[in-house]
Design a protein around this motif. Structure first.
Motif, PDB file in Angstrom:
ATOM      1  N   ARG A  30      13.463  42.726  -7.814  1.00 34.90           N
ATOM      2  CA  ARG A  30      12.477  43.636  -8.386  1.00 34.90           C
ATOM      3  C   ARG A  30      12.105  43.211  -9.804  1.00 34.90           C
ATOM      4  NH1 ARG A  30      10.857  49.154  -7.214  1.00 34.90           N
ATOM      5  NH2 ARG A  30       8.748  49.121  -8.045  1.00 34.90           N
ATOM      6  N   GLN A  65       4.332  54.456  -7.265  1.00 37.53           N
ATOM      7  CA  GLN A  65       4.132  54.366  -5.816  1.00 37.53           C
ATOM      8  C   GLN A  65       2.862  53.597  -5.486  1.00 37.53           C
ATOM      9  OE1 GLN A  65       4.204  58.569  -4.879  1.00 37.53           O
ATOM     10  NE2 GLN A  65       6.333  58.481  -4.178  1.00 37.53           N
ATOM     11  N   ALA A  68       3.386  49.777  -7.018  1.00 38.48           N
ATOM     12  CA  ALA A  68       4.622  49.076  -6.642  1.00 38.48           C
ATOM     13  C   ALA A  68       5.273  48.407  -7.848  1.00 38.48           C
ATOM     14  CB  ALA A  68       4.360  48.049  -5.536  1.00 38.48           C
ATOM     15  N   HIS A 231      15.436  51.699   1.401  1.00 37.94           N
ATOM     16  CA  HIS A 231      14.324  51.645   0.463  1.00 37.94           C
ATOM     17  C   HIS A 231      13.812  53.063   0.280  1.00 37.94           C
ATOM     18  CE1 HIS A 231      12.093  48.954  -1.912  1.00 37.94           C
ATOM     19  NE2 HIS A 231      10.965  48.978  -1.248  1.00 37.94           N
ATOM     20  N   PHE A 237      12.479  53.443  -7.699  1.00 34.57           N
ATOM     21  CA  PHE A 237      11.548  52.334  -7.740  1.00 34.57           C
ATOM     22  C   PHE A 237      11.940  51.233  -8.733  1.00 34.57           C
ATOM     23  CE2 PHE A 237       9.293  56.103  -6.376  1.00 34.57           C
ATOM     24  CZ  PHE A 237       8.721  55.657  -5.187  1.00 34.57           C
ATOM     25  N   TYR A 241      14.565  45.606  -3.559  1.00 33.07           N
ATOM     26  CA  TYR A 241      13.767  44.391  -3.653  1.00 33.07           C
ATOM     27  C   TYR A 241      12.371  44.706  -4.185  1.00 33.07           C
ATOM     28  CZ  TYR A 241      11.976  45.970   0.901  1.00 33.07           C
ATOM     29  OH  TYR A 241      11.417  46.711   1.924  1.00 33.07           O
ATOM     30  N   ASP A 242      11.617  43.676  -4.437  1.00 33.20           N
ATOM     31  CA  ASP A 242      10.271  43.795  -5.002  1.00 33.20           C
ATOM     32  C   ASP A 242       9.394  44.640  -4.083  1.00 33.20           C
ATOM     33  OD1 ASP A 242       7.776  43.443  -6.135  1.00 33.20           O
ATOM     34  OD2 ASP A 242       8.023  41.294  -6.462  1.00 33.20           O
ATOM     35  N   ALA A 243       8.951  45.792  -4.572  1.00 31.41           N
ATOM     36  CA  ALA A 243       8.176  46.729  -3.748  1.00 31.41           C
ATOM     37  C   ALA A 243       6.764  46.245  -3.464  1.00 31.41           C
ATOM     38  CB  ALA A 243       8.125  48.098  -4.429  1.00 31.41           C
ATOM     39  N   ARG A 244       6.386  45.096  -4.010  1.00 29.48           N
ATOM     40  CA  ARG A 244       5.078  44.515  -3.685  1.00 29.48           C
ATOM     41  C   ARG A 244       5.080  43.867  -2.301  1.00 29.48           C
ATOM     42  NH1 ARG A 244       3.933  40.711  -8.714  1.00 29.48           N
ATOM     43  NH2 ARG A 244       6.143  40.219  -8.322  1.00 29.48           N
ATOM     44  N   VAL A 246       6.440  44.175   1.918  1.00 26.05           N
ATOM     45  CA  VAL A 246       6.829  45.072   3.002  1.00 26.05           C
ATOM     46  C   VAL A 246       7.765  44.300   3.925  1.00 26.05           C
ATOM     47  CG1 VAL A 246       6.022  46.612   4.827  1.00 26.05           C
ATOM     48  CG2 VAL A 246       4.534  46.117   2.881  1.00 26.05           C
TER      49      VAL A 246
END
Length: 464
Positions: A30, A65, A68, A231, A237, A241-244, A246
């Motif tokens: 992240r 949200q 991301a 998640h 947030f 892991y990187d929320a950018r 899926v």
């Protein structure tokens, strides 16, 4: 299961889940600073401004949200926007705990200007350089297919051993595969089941950034997210892991006669001012199946020539227009499927570049009988060996129609349709119902002669 066993299973599942999370954190950590995102402050502040313009008022949580971005990154951007008098604080939110932010008049002017250049409104994109690294790290060719896994996927499928012995090594080869044979021999069904050989997942970015031009990549019609408790909002947030990205099952992209050359290039919508990724980019880390090869809007050679460089170099070259080219990975299992002879579609020079050419032919009697029994069980039809023999000996043999995997399902289904229409028992079929289904399924030769525009065109042939 006892209480102790249930608790043990829950603990085991939680352990697997945590292990999966650690793997994803290692693969795509992240970003907690602006530099970690790989994007400029100018780009990210414009993205925030567009989200505020679209929504009106947003809390920090809602902005996280939508974009991301982790809290530390977002806080720095908000502070900068406040100093530039582009946003202001509107007091507490609806939950009386969080501050809400909205645009000033200057901020609205900036948002309008930003939308005029790019209509993208979504999570922050991933720089294309980072995307290249991630695709290599989770390559589909790193997941090896074994005889055990292949037999498991095709456990309930009637597929002769010789075909399995070709399909397995082909999936491991890293080379393109050409599956061909007469219509109705199961090519499409089998190729689409090949993705079942991969039970792992991969990270798909919502979008990628090429010199801060955004190309949307995640497609909910093609990418299947994996539901995961790891998640959750409790992570605030800032963890995980990187929320950018899926976390999805490996992609399976299937296209047929609708395929045009434009679908293999980046598409720009002049109305929304957004770039959309082509099919092969969406298929990275998965499987890309081109079905009904030879029946596309583009010619076979146009499509084949498009793949020469990607197949050999394992990379593709795309353009954003105005001569702006960039490179992307080509990490996928490329499968061509056709009922046309490959030699009628491409020259030998191209066919040499395709590692495996696998022929799907007609069925033997025992294979046809196995499929017939499976269809009877699925449709709740009482299996009658006499009716099966009637279909093979009286219908297929006397009319010289080869046995194909599609025939049992189609004929039994149509026979059931008739029985239901007449008010009979759909679980019990007879020769009369099956003959009616046969006559309705196959083209009438007499009708063909009557409709032929010339005697030459009216020659009697067996048509399905």
């Amino acid at each position: 299961m006892t209480t102790d066993q249930s608790m043990s299973a829950a603990v085991s599942a939680e352990g697997v889940q945590r292990s999966a999370l650690e793997g994803l954190r290692t693969l795509a950590p992240r970003p907690l600073t602006l530099d970690d995102t790989g994007l400029s402050r100018h780009f990210l502040t414009e993205l925030l401004i567009k989200h505020l313009y679209d929504a009106g008022l947003l809390t920090s949580k809602k902005l996280m949200q939508r974009t991301a971005l982790a809290g530390p990154v977002l806080e720095g951007l908000i502070e900068f926007l406040r100093k530039e008098v582009l946003i202001d604080v509107h007091g507490q939110g609806f939950d009386n705990r969080e501050l809400s932010y909205g645009l000033t008049q200057r901020g609205r002017d900036v948002a309008i200007d930003a939308f005029a250049r790019s209509g993208y409104l979504g999570p922050a994109p991933v720089p294309v350089e980072r995307y290249r690294e991630l695709v290599r790290a989770q390559s589909v060719h790193g997941s090896k297919v074994t005889a055990t896994s292949l037999n498991r996927v095709f456990e309930s499928v009637v597929l002769r051993d010789a075909l399995k012995e070709q399909l397995g090594p082909a999936m491991n080869s890293g080379r393109a595969i050409f599956i061909y044979g007469p219509a109705g021999t199961g090519k499409t069904y089998i190729t689409q089941k090949l993705t079942g050989l991969f039970d792992d997942s991969c990270l798909i970015p919502y979008a990628i950034s090429v010199n801060e031009q955004v190309v949307s990549l995640f497609d909910p019609l093609l990418h299947q997210p994996i539901e995961e408790a790891i998640h959750t909002p409790s992570l605030l947030f800032d963890q995980g892991y990187d929320a950018r990205f899926v976390n999805c099952r490996r992609p399976r992209v299937v296209t047929g006669g609708e395929l045009g050359m434009d679908m293999l290039e980046i598409h720009f919508n002049p109305v929304t001012k957004e770039f959309q990724a082509p099919l092969q980019l969406k298929a990275n880390n998965g499987i890309f199946i081109i079905d009904d090869m030879g029946r596309q809007r583009a010619t076979p050679m146009e499509i084949f020539n498009r793949w020469i460089v990607p197949m050999e170099e394992k990379r593709d070259y795309l353009t954003l227009g105005a001569g702006r080219h960039f490179q992307t990975p080509f990490d996928q299992i490329l499968v061509f499927s056709s009922n046309i002879n490959p030699l009628d579609l491409a020259d030998e020079a191209f066919l040499r570049r395709i590692g495996y050419k696998i022929y799907f032919g007609y069925l033997e009697r025992d294979e046809y009988a196995q499929i017939w029994q499976q269809v009877c069980a699925e449709k709740g039809i009482a299996f009658d060996p006499g009716l099966l023999e009637f279909a093979i000996s009286e219908l297929h043999a006397r009319r010289d129609v080869a046995l194909r995997p599609c025939h049992p399902r189609d004929l039994l289904g149509m026979a059931q349709d008739r029985v239901r229409y007449l008010g009979g028992d759909a679980a019990s079929l007879d020769a009369q119902a099956l003959t009616w289904a046969w006559d309705s399924y196959f083209v009438s030769l007499d009708a063909e002669v009557e409709m032929s525009p010339s005697p030459a065109a009216g020659r009697r042939n067996d048509h399905v």
